[in-house]
Scaffold this motif. Structure first.
Motif, PDB file in Angstrom:
ATOM      1  N   ALA A 101       0.818  -1.367  -0.004  1.00 24.96           N
ATOM      2  CA  ALA A 101      -0.110  -0.096   0.114  1.00 24.96           C
ATOM      3  C   ALA A 101       0.667   1.170  -0.006  1.00 24.96           C
ATOM      4  O   ALA A 101       0.172   2.424  -0.320  1.00 24.96           O
ATOM      5  N   LEU A 102       2.005   1.287   0.112  1.00 21.46           N
ATOM      6  CA  LEU A 102       3.065   2.382   0.299  1.00 21.46           C
ATOM      7  C   LEU A 102       3.195   2.787  -1.120  1.00 21.46           C
ATOM      8  O   LEU A 102       3.154   1.785  -1.990  1.00 21.46           O
ATOM      9  N   PRO A 103       3.726   3.968  -1.437  1.00 21.98           N
ATOM     10  CA  PRO A 103       4.094   4.362  -2.820  1.00 21.98           C
ATOM     11  C   PRO A 103       5.110   3.559  -3.351  1.00 21.98           C
ATOM     12  O   PRO A 103       6.131   2.951  -2.664  1.00 21.98           O
ATOM     13  N   ARG A 104       5.058   3.294  -4.601  1.00 18.08           N
ATOM     14  CA  ARG A 104       5.907   2.290  -5.272  1.00 18.08           C
ATOM     15  C   ARG A 104       7.480   2.533  -4.825  1.00 18.08           C
ATOM     16  O   ARG A 104       8.054   1.290  -4.567  1.00 18.08           O
ATOM     17  N   ASP A 105       7.887   3.303  -4.802  1.00 15.19           N
ATOM     18  CA  ASP A 105       9.312   3.919  -4.379  1.00 15.19           C
ATOM     19  C   ASP A 105       9.776   3.723  -3.226  1.00 15.19           C
ATOM     20  O   ASP A 105      11.017   3.583  -2.691  1.00 15.19           O
ATOM     21  N   GLN A 106       8.698   3.372  -2.232  1.00 16.83           N
ATOM     22  CA  GLN A 106       9.069   3.123  -0.934  1.00 16.83           C
ATOM     23  C   GLN A 106       8.961   1.508  -0.488  1.00 16.83           C
ATOM     24  O   GLN A 106       8.876   1.278   0.861  1.00 16.83           O
ATOM     25  N   ARG A 107       8.232   0.750  -1.358  1.00 16.00           N
ATOM     26  CA  ARG A 107       8.097  -0.600  -1.129  1.00 16.00           C
ATOM     27  C   ARG A 107       9.286  -1.348  -0.716  1.00 16.00           C
ATOM     28  O   ARG A 107      10.369  -1.188  -1.675  1.00 16.00           O
ATOM     29  N   LYS A 108       9.177  -2.229  -0.023  1.00 16.87           N
ATOM     30  CA  LYS A 108      10.488  -3.229   0.133  1.00 16.87           C
ATOM     31  C   LYS A 108      10.197  -4.348  -0.723  1.00 16.87           C
ATOM     32  O   LYS A 108       9.268  -5.125  -0.487  1.00 16.87           O
ATOM     33  N   LEU A 109      10.879  -4.440  -1.603  1.00 20.55           N
ATOM     34  CA  LEU A 109      10.703  -5.651  -2.852  1.00 20.55           C
ATOM     35  C   LEU A 109      11.576  -6.861  -2.560  1.00 20.55           C
ATOM     36  O   LEU A 109      12.564  -6.785  -2.230  1.00 20.55           O
ATOM     37  N   VAL A 110      10.927  -8.196  -2.655  1.00 14.96           N
ATOM     38  CA  VAL A 110      11.631  -9.251  -2.085  1.00 14.96           C
ATOM     39  C   VAL A 110      12.041 -10.055  -3.734  1.00 14.96           C
ATOM     40  O   VAL A 110      13.058 -10.394  -3.628  1.00 14.96           O
ATOM     41  N   VAL A 111      10.999  -9.990  -4.365  1.00 12.49           N
ATOM     42  CA  VAL A 111      11.270 -10.302  -5.545  1.00 12.49           C
ATOM     43  C   VAL A 111      11.058  -9.684  -6.781  1.00 12.49           C
ATOM     44  O   VAL A 111       9.969  -9.582  -7.564  1.00 12.49           O
ATOM     45  N   PRO A 112      11.658  -8.339  -7.056  1.00  7.37           N
ATOM     46  CA  PRO A 112      11.355  -7.506  -7.982  1.00  7.37           C
ATOM     47  C   PRO A 112      10.980  -7.933  -9.424  1.00  7.37           C
ATOM     48  O   PRO A 112      11.798  -8.789 -10.024  1.00  7.37           O
ATOM     49  N   GLY A 113       9.828  -7.696 -10.052  1.00  8.14           N
ATOM     50  CA  GLY A 113       9.267  -7.822 -11.219  1.00  8.14           C
ATOM     51  C   GLY A 113       8.898  -9.376 -11.524  1.00  8.14           C
ATOM     52  O   GLY A 113       8.254  -9.722 -12.401  1.00  8.14           O
ATOM     53  N   ALA A 114       9.053 -10.100 -10.287  1.00  4.13           N
ATOM     54  CA  ALA A 114       8.468 -11.612 -10.379  1.00  4.13           C
ATOM     55  C   ALA A 114       6.927 -11.543 -10.549  1.00  4.13           C
ATOM     56  O   ALA A 114       6.266 -10.945  -9.971  1.00  4.13           O
ATOM     57  N   SER A 115       6.589 -12.366 -11.544  1.00 10.65           N
ATOM     58  CA  SER A 115       5.312 -12.573 -12.008  1.00 10.65           C
ATOM     59  C   SER A 115       4.763 -13.935 -11.697  1.00 10.65           C
ATOM     60  O   SER A 115       3.418 -14.252 -11.663  1.00 10.65           O
ATOM     61  N   HIS A 116       5.812 -14.952 -11.487  1.00 13.17           N
ATOM     62  CA  HIS A 116       5.326 -16.361 -11.524  1.00 13.17           C
ATOM     63  C   HIS A 116       6.379 -16.979 -10.395  1.00 13.17           C
ATOM     64  O   HIS A 116       7.483 -16.258 -10.074  1.00 13.17           O
ATOM     65  N   PHE A 117       6.053 -18.083 -10.040  1.00 11.12           N
ATOM     66  CA  PHE A 117       6.900 -18.982  -8.998  1.00 11.12           C
ATOM     67  C   PHE A 117       6.758 -20.222  -9.075  1.00 11.12           C
ATOM     68  O   PHE A 117       5.590 -20.573  -9.561  1.00 11.12           O
TER      69      PHE A 117
END
Length: 152
Positions: A101-117
């Motif tokens: 819910a944070l602004p995009r530039d403030q999010r802590k990303l674990v798997v940037p750009g991942a769409s699948h696993f």
């Protein structure tokens, strides 16, 4: 509790409670035996997919899209019986929603750009030759397609 009951409950709960329940259930079913980081990564993929609108407009639609996540791959009679793992999955799901819910530039990303696993011990999808973003525990996370937030 049985998966069928949880999915039924998600249809009668108001938003955002229904989405939190659906995400918690997915984190539990997909990654209850993984680290917190691995659970966060699963939640992040679901949240990224929701934002794209390609699998549905809310988390419940995303995680119950045909053959995408465990809620549609497992029997409705599946029992979610590990209370400790359930509590952890709920905490991870809610924290992930707050982070997202944070602004995009403030999010802590674990798997940037991942769409699948995929958990390769049980699945070898045809898209597993896509760009690998990370491997966390038993799961490998992929950027199969660039997901852009849907226009509002």
């Amino acid at each position: 509790m049985k998966l069928a009951w949880i999915l039924w409950l998600s249809h009668i709960l108001p938003q955002p409670a229904a989405d939190s329940l659906c995400l918690s259930t997915t984190v539990y079913l997909e990654a209850r035996d993984q680290s917190v980081l691995g659970q966060q990564a699963v939640a992040e993929v679901a949240l990224r997919r929701r934002d794209s609108g390609l699998w549905g407009r809310n988390l419940c639609q995303v995680v119950t899209a045909r053959k995408q996540f465990a809620p549609t791959l497992l029997s409705p009679q599946t029992r979610l019986s590990n209370i400790e793992a359930w509590t952890k999955a709920v905490s991870v799901a809610i924290a992930s929603e707050q982070n997202w819910a944070l602004p995009r530039d403030q999010r802590k990303l674990v798997v940037p750009g991942a769409s699948h696993f995929a958990a390769h011990a049980i699945a070898s999808p045809n898209w597993s030759n896509a760009l690998q973003v990370a491997t966390i525990g038993d799961h490998t996370f992929y950027k199969v397609q660039s997901l852009k937030p849907r226009p509002l």
